[in-house]
Design a protein around this motif. Structure first.
Motif, PDB file in Angstrom:
ATOM      1  N   MET A 421       1.109 -26.413  -1.106  1.00  0.00           N
ATOM      2  CA  MET A 421       2.195 -26.965  -0.213  1.00  0.00           C
ATOM      3  C   MET A 421       3.548 -26.570  -0.244  1.00  0.00           C
ATOM      4  N   VAL A 422       4.094 -25.933  -1.499  1.00  0.00           N
ATOM      5  CA  VAL A 422       5.102 -24.969  -1.542  1.00  0.00           C
ATOM      6  C   VAL A 422       5.186 -23.999  -0.635  1.00  0.00           C
ATOM      7  N   GLY A 423       3.727 -23.412  -0.405  1.00  0.00           N
ATOM      8  CA  GLY A 423       3.854 -22.261   0.442  1.00  0.00           C
ATOM      9  C   GLY A 423       4.132 -22.406   1.761  1.00  0.00           C
ATOM     10  N   ILE A 424       4.319 -23.504   2.364  1.00  0.00           N
ATOM     11  CA  ILE A 424       4.434 -24.017   3.827  1.00  0.00           C
ATOM     12  C   ILE A 424       6.143 -23.418   3.746  1.00  0.00           C
ATOM     13  N   ALA A 425       6.692 -23.716   2.817  1.00  0.00           N
ATOM     14  CA  ALA A 425       8.369 -23.549   2.799  1.00  0.00           C
ATOM     15  C   ALA A 425       8.584 -21.911   2.568  1.00  0.00           C
ATOM     16  N   GLU A 426       7.599 -21.571   1.709  1.00  0.00           N
ATOM     17  CA  GLU A 426       7.677 -19.859   1.532  1.00  0.00           C
ATOM     18  C   GLU A 426       7.594 -19.269   2.701  1.00  0.00           C
ATOM     19  N   LEU A 427       6.429 -19.708   3.282  1.00  0.00           N
ATOM     20  CA  LEU A 427       5.879 -18.823   4.756  1.00  0.00           C
ATOM     21  C   LEU A 427       6.986 -19.090   5.732  1.00  0.00           C
ATOM     22  N   SER A 428       7.524 -20.010   5.817  1.00  0.00           N
ATOM     23  CA  SER A 428       8.711 -20.324   7.039  1.00  0.00           C
ATOM     24  C   SER A 428       9.762 -19.391   6.377  1.00  0.00           C
ATOM     25  N   ASP A 429      10.247 -19.523   5.159  1.00  0.00           N
ATOM     26  CA  ASP A 429      11.323 -18.434   4.671  1.00  0.00           C
ATOM     27  C   ASP A 429      10.952 -16.877   5.263  1.00  0.00           C
ATOM     28  N   LYS A 430       9.709 -16.475   4.984  1.00  0.00           N
ATOM     29  CA  LYS A 430       9.162 -15.243   5.202  1.00  0.00           C
ATOM     30  C   LYS A 430       9.442 -14.814   6.526  1.00  0.00           C
ATOM     31  N   LYS A 478       3.516 -35.704  -0.504  1.00  0.00           N
ATOM     32  CA  LYS A 478       3.234 -34.218  -0.233  1.00  0.00           C
ATOM     33  C   LYS A 478       4.418 -33.847   0.906  1.00  0.00           C
ATOM     34  N   ALA A 479       4.777 -34.923   1.847  1.00  0.00           N
ATOM     35  CA  ALA A 479       5.860 -34.236   2.573  1.00  0.00           C
ATOM     36  C   ALA A 479       7.098 -34.140   2.106  1.00  0.00           C
ATOM     37  N   ARG A 480       7.398 -34.913   0.996  1.00  0.00           N
ATOM     38  CA  ARG A 480       8.562 -34.894   0.063  1.00  0.00           C
ATOM     39  C   ARG A 480       8.610 -33.611  -0.550  1.00  0.00           C
ATOM     40  N   ILE A 481       7.429 -33.125  -1.133  1.00  0.00           N
ATOM     41  CA  ILE A 481       7.295 -31.792  -1.812  1.00  0.00           C
ATOM     42  C   ILE A 481       8.007 -30.724  -1.049  1.00  0.00           C
ATOM     43  N   LYS A 483       9.437 -30.912   1.853  1.00  0.00           N
ATOM     44  CA  LYS A 483      10.770 -31.005   2.094  1.00  0.00           C
ATOM     45  C   LYS A 483      11.871 -30.430   1.326  1.00  0.00           C
ATOM     46  N   GLN A 484      11.472 -30.784   0.008  1.00  0.00           N
ATOM     47  CA  GLN A 484      12.361 -30.172  -1.198  1.00  0.00           C
ATOM     48  C   GLN A 484      12.385 -28.555  -1.078  1.00  0.00           C
ATOM     49  N   ALA A 485      10.867 -28.087  -1.108  1.00  0.00           N
ATOM     50  CA  ALA A 485      10.792 -26.699  -1.179  1.00  0.00           C
ATOM     51  C   ALA A 485      11.574 -26.066  -0.110  1.00  0.00           C
ATOM     52  N   ILE A 486      11.616 -26.435   1.097  1.00  0.00           N
ATOM     53  CA  ILE A 486      12.509 -25.723   2.107  1.00  0.00           C
ATOM     54  C   ILE A 486      13.833 -25.657   1.873  1.00  0.00           C
ATOM     55  N   LYS A 487      14.207 -26.950   1.087  1.00  0.00           N
ATOM     56  CA  LYS A 487      15.880 -26.793   0.646  1.00  0.00           C
ATOM     57  C   LYS A 487      16.192 -25.948  -0.255  1.00  0.00           C
ATOM     58  N   SER A 488      15.087 -25.366  -0.955  1.00  0.00           N
ATOM     59  CA  SER A 488      15.393 -24.136  -2.118  1.00  0.00           C
ATOM     60  C   SER A 488      15.177 -22.764  -1.355  1.00  0.00           C
ATOM     61  N   GLN A 489      14.838 -22.800  -0.068  1.00  0.00           N
ATOM     62  CA  GLN A 489      14.655 -21.369   0.376  1.00  0.00           C
ATOM     63  C   GLN A 489      16.098 -20.583   0.788  1.00  0.00           C
ATOM     64  N   LEU A 490      15.969 -19.346   0.951  1.00  0.00           N
ATOM     65  CA  LEU A 490      17.183 -18.713   1.255  1.00  0.00           C
ATOM     66  C   LEU A 490      17.783 -19.083   2.469  1.00  0.00           C
ATOM     67  N   ASN A 491      16.529 -19.284   3.488  1.00  0.00           N
ATOM     68  CA  ASN A 491      17.120 -19.350   4.896  1.00  0.00           C
ATOM     69  C   ASN A 491      16.864 -20.914   4.879  1.00  0.00           C
ATOM     70  N   GLN A 492      17.327 -21.884   4.457  1.00  0.00           N
ATOM     71  CA  GLN A 492      16.945 -23.114   4.506  1.00  0.00           C
ATOM     72  C   GLN A 492      17.797 -23.734   5.807  1.00  0.00           C
ATOM     73  N   LYS A 493      18.895 -23.199   5.933  1.00  0.00           N
ATOM     74  CA  LYS A 493      19.484 -23.873   7.129  1.00  0.00           C
ATOM     75  C   LYS A 493      19.087 -23.319   8.636  1.00  0.00           C
ATOM     76  N   SER A 494      18.000 -22.386   8.608  1.00  0.00           N
ATOM     77  CA  SER A 494      17.399 -21.982   9.692  1.00  0.00           C
ATOM     78  C   SER A 494      16.295 -22.563   9.990  1.00  0.00           C
ATOM     79  N   ILE A 495      15.614 -23.458   9.011  1.00  0.00           N
ATOM     80  CA  ILE A 495      14.302 -24.009   8.977  1.00  0.00           C
ATOM     81  C   ILE A 495      14.601 -25.553   9.294  1.00  0.00           C
ATOM     82  N   LYS A 496      14.035 -26.190  10.119  1.00  0.00           N
ATOM     83  CA  LYS A 496      14.103 -27.593  10.564  1.00  0.00           C
ATOM     84  C   LYS A 496      12.696 -28.265  10.224  1.00  0.00           C
TER      85      LYS A 496
END
Length: 621
Positions: A421-430, A478-481, A483-496
């Motif tokens: 689940m966290v990997g979704i946020a991390e791949l988006s950030d990569k 799962k969706a909440r997890i 969403k929170q993981a995306i907020k912790s990414q370096l490029n969170q402002k670029s990810i919706k």
């Protein structure tokens, strides 16, 4: 003057009256005195969506090539007209003749999506046709269902006289001939259904009995008349270059969801994603010839006036003649300014080169479907896509000028962990980071990434048909997890981040793997007021929950319950060509994280080619 079923007063009081008046470009008008069989073809959703469906366009053209058959169209009236029709007792009517549907010989309903099931009952009731097949007398049309949802027709068994399993270009000819003969000989509906049951691909649910075990699972499924076969084989067209396809598709007066010419370049998919029902039931892959596609592209654009053509396929990149086709379209229609749409492309160097030729790079966005956030889970689902390929594809796209990317994932897949689940946020950030590796003066503004997650539904005839589903609450967590993981990414402002409705997904899961006992839930939900369940503004989960409670049907029996490998499924009487043994093998491979190569690399022994008397890709070489 052409008659209309609705008065001017009604047409002026409803939204988009052009949905109901017919007479569109390329619609067919026939002399009713020369017609022996009348067939109403229905898409149980609003006109704009139904007019975008290629299958109906194909069958509409095919039926109307028969001199004594007249095929007309009907769609679900939107809620405003639905209300008026009920209040004023106006029967549902066909667009071409404006005649009541109940006056036709056949009502054919294409069933594309589980959340349209209550709309099927709306169509029947507004047509003043009894909802239950057992209550229909000789004076009512034969109600026939087709489309992908008929690969588990059991939740709808009580409402249909028969189902057509498979591709429609084959068995409709003997089916209509059987109807002609039966009519000529003075036979009744039962006589016709017995003849129909002997035609390949035709399933008459009233000719079968189901018994259940004490635990609620199917004990046995048996025919109750001599004419009904024990197994129904799907119908399939092997030579898709020499079959029916419309050169003059109907052009709507109002903008449809897919407002363009649609050119189907192939059927089936080589990829073998374990969650994908279409990839299994439409096997094997069959390509249309380049010459046929060139001819039809020219004819369809000429006959419709459209300025865009979409190349339709489950995986367009795998069409062997794609480069030649795209080059032809670019050269042939560049003077007319025709746009070329290429959905379902894998993002590689060739695809990016093609898209840069046919799209405005600065206006369009690219779509990637990693489906899972980690490589481990992509191997489980047999996605055949590595993180390296995803990042490399995104990098090449960014260097070519794109700066907008859509990413599609699923939550709730078998074996999913927190890391996935966290990997979704991390791949988006990569992917966002890859954009900012490009020199600043070569970038096209800021990168924009939209990550969307749907929730996993196990579908019949997939390796995941044995899998459990998450509950509504688990999906939301799962969706909440994510969403929170995306907020912790370096490029969170670029990810919706967007996610699907959890309650809708749970209901879809029940309807997808349900048995005949679910019919009474659908009927009760409809009587509770459920309609247009696929639309968020009209979907009311509380009414569905009340229907489950009133009928005593347990949601969890169809969703979260673990299934054993020896369980008899409600759809096991259908033979799609892909064997159950293959699906079991793939289910075990999934749990072990083992990859199965795609069909062009190696034959996986699924059974589809043997079923059709053909050979596998590797045997052709």
């Amino acid at each position: 003057m052409r008659k209309t079923a609705l008065t001017d007063e009604i047409l002026l009081s409803i939204d988009k009256p052009a949905r109901y008046i017919g007479n569109e470009v390329n619609s067919v008008i026939k002399d009713l005195t020369q017609v022996n069989i009348r067939f109403a073809m229905c898409f149980p959703d609003v006109y704009e969506i139904g007019m975008s469906h290629l299958g109906i366009q194909i069958l509409y053209d095919m039926f109307n090539q028969m001199e004594d058959v007249y095929c007309e169209r009907v769609y679900s009236p939107w809620t405003d007209l639905d209300k008026i029709m009920r209040e004023r007792n106006i029967p549902l009517f066909a667009l071409e003749s404006q005649d009541p549907i109940k006056a036709f010989d056949f009502l054919g309903i294409t069933i594309q999506y589980e959340m349209c099931y209550t709309n099927i009952l709306q169509v029947l009731e507004l047509s003043q046709i009894p909802l239950l097949a057992s209550e229909r007398g000789e004076e009512f049309p034969i109600v026939i269902g087709g489309g992908p949802c008929t690969y588990n027709p059991e939740p709808l068994a009580d409402f249909f006289d028969l189902f057509y399993i498979g591709e429609g270009e084959t068995s409709y000819f003997p089916l209509l001939e059987a109807y002609r003969e039966n009519k000529k000989n003075g036979g009744n509906k039962l006589d016709f259904l017995k003849k129909a049951a002997q035609i390949p691909g035709i399933y008459v649910p009233s000719f079968y009995d189901v018994k259940y075990k004490e635990d609620g699972t199917v004990k046995e499924f048996t025919p109750n008349v001599a004419e009904a076969p024990k197994t129904i084989r799907k119908e399939i067209v092997m030579d898709v270059s020499e079959t029916f396809y419309p050169k003059k598709p109907v052009v709507p007066f109002i903008k449809a969801t897919q407002d363009r010419v649609v050119l189907e370049i192939q059927r089936g998919c080589i990829r073998g994603c374990r969650f994908c029902q279409a990839g299994m039931i439409y096997r094997p892959v069959r390509e249309r010839s380049l010459d046929m596609l060139k001819e039809y592209a020219y004819e369809m654009l000429h006959n419709t006036g459209y300025e865009e053509i979409s190349l339709s396929s489950l995986s367009s990149s795998d069409y062997s003649q794609l480069q030649g086709l795209v080059n032809f379209l670019i050269e042939e229609f560049k003077e007319q300014g025709v746009n070329i749409s290429l959905p379902s492309l894998r993002i590689d160097e060739f695809s990016l080169d093609v898209m840069s030729k046919v799209q405005d790079v600065r206006k369009s966005s690219l779509t990637f479907a990693p489906e899972a956030g980690t490589q481990r889970l992509r191997d489980v689902i047999n996605k055949g896509l590595t993180e390296e390929v995803i990042i490399e594809g995104a990098g090449k796209a960014f260097e070519s000028g794109w700066n907008r990317v859509k990413l599609y994932f699923m939550l709730g897949l078998p074996t999913e962990t927190l890391e996935d689940m966290v990997g979704i946020a991390e791949l988006s950030d990569k992917i966002a980071r890859r954009y900012y590796e490009i020199p600043k003066d070569q970038r096209n503004g800021k990168v924009q990434i939209v990550a969307s997650t749907s929730f996993f539904v196990p579908k019949p005839f997939t390796p995941f048909q044995w899998a459990t589903m998450s509950t509504k609450e688990e999906f939301i967590e799962k969706a909440r997890i994510v969403k929170q993981a995306i907020k912790s990414q370096l490029n969170q402002k670029s990810i919706k981040y967007n996610w699907h409705e959890a309650d809708l997904t749970v209901l879809e899961g029940v309807l997808a793997r349900g048995d005949r006992r679910v019919s009474k839930v659908i009927l009760q939900a409809y009587r509770n007021g459920c309609i247009y369940d696929a639309w968020s503004e009209t979907f009311d989960y509380s009414k569905w929950l009340a229907a489950f409670e009133n009928t005593g049907v347990d949601i969890n029996f169809y969703t979260t319950r673990e299934r054993t490998l020896d369980e008899i499924f409600p759809w096991d009487f259908i033979d799609t060509g892909v064997t159950k043994e293959f699906l079991k093998r793939e289910w075990e491979n999934a749990k072990n994280g083992l990859i199965t190569l795609n069909c062009k690399m190696a034959c996986s022994g699924c059974g589809a080619m043997i079923f059709n008397g053909g050979v596998c890709f590797e045997d052709k070489n």
